[in-house]
Design an enzyme around this catalytic site. Sequence first.
Site, PDB file in Angstrom:
ATOM      1  N   ARG A  56       0.848  -1.187   0.000  1.00 49.42           N
ATOM      2  CA  ARG A  56       0.000   0.000   0.000  1.00 49.42           C
ATOM      3  C   ARG A  56       0.883   1.236   0.000  1.00 49.42           C
ATOM      4  NH1 ARG A  56      -3.282   0.174   4.851  1.00 49.42           N
ATOM      5  NH2 ARG A  56      -1.402  -0.573   5.869  1.00 49.42           N
ATOM      6  N   LYS A 121       6.340 -10.919   9.558  1.00 52.26           N
ATOM      7  CA  LYS A 121       5.487 -10.882   8.361  1.00 52.26           C
ATOM      8  C   LYS A 121       5.875 -11.979   7.374  1.00 52.26           C
ATOM      9  CE  LYS A 121       3.779  -7.603   4.897  1.00 52.26           C
ATOM     10  NZ  LYS A 121       3.535  -6.172   4.665  1.00 52.26           N
ATOM     11  N   ARG A 257       0.202   0.090  14.440  1.00 55.41           N
ATOM     12  CA  ARG A 257       1.361  -0.399  15.199  1.00 55.41           C
ATOM     13  C   ARG A 257       0.972  -0.683  16.629  1.00 55.41           C
ATOM     14  NH1 ARG A 257       3.428  -1.186  11.078  1.00 55.41           N
ATOM     15  NH2 ARG A 257       5.109  -0.116  10.014  1.00 55.41           N
TER      16      ARG A 257
END
Length: 259
Positions: A56, A121, A257
């Site tokens: 993004r 991730k 976050r």
Amino acid sequence: DLERVLALLGHRAARFAPRTVEECTSTNTELVERPPIEDGRIHVLIAERQTAGRGRRGRNWHSWPGAGLTFSTLWRFAPGSAVPAGLSLAAGLALARALEKLDVAGIQLKWPNDVLVHGQKLAGILVELLPMRGRPPAAVIGIGINLRLPAHATVPDQPGGITDLAGQLASPPSREELLARVLAELHDLFEVYASAGFPALRAAWQQRNAFADLPVRISGEGVETRGTCIGVDDDGALLVRGEDGVQRILSGEVSLRVD
Ligand code: ATP
Ligand code: BTN
């Protein structure tokens, strides 16, 4: 080897029209800018290499040669369908389920579009709606999964770091098996999504919410909020309880976050 992918897809194979390219800028860009003619099938574009893989906000999806699986799928909705809500979350759930069936433990979803394992991730999703131009809604769902990263591979902006399937499984799947499993889950989940929408998937998403009940900070696009992440609503918006009550954060160009 697409024949192998189709064989693994079994009875679902006829629903898909997969295609591979050696190299392109971004499989998402390719499908958004040059969508294949509608033929009732789900078009899939797999790239061996992307020269400008995207996340993004114009950020990069890094792929190292042979290190992962990068592909995009084009989903067309029935005439009269509303603009799809929570689609990126639905795709994340499908990806999580496919990975869980491969025995990856500790899969969590980070709103709106990341798949984490123990905070690292493993995969990312980029959903883009096609311009409607009077037609029913259509969306490109792009997925990048790390399969076997080079030693010491890093990316910017991931506080928990990154991981790959080779690091999570004693015998990681082939690219073909991984792709077939993800496509099968996307297919099955989208049948639910198309008939009942995101509300039918919300509880399953929340079970895997990486930030459930944690203090979070949301920033970007003129938004700056802190609070406790309490889940998502029926539109897939993030719910954050702060000092002034519960705020809805629409899936958009914001960053989430742990605070
Ligand atoms: P945020 O963390 O701000 O919510 P995001 O994690 O959803 O955003 P995007 O901008 O959608 O981030 O995706 C791009 C980000 O993904 C990059 O900035 C980088 O941190 C991370 N990234 C890029 N390539 C990989 C990869 N191969 N594996 C894991 N993470 C990657
Ligand atoms: C994210 O990390 O938040 C999104 C990353 C999405 C990456 C995939 S790779 C295939 C497809 N093509 C792109 O350019 N992006 C997506």
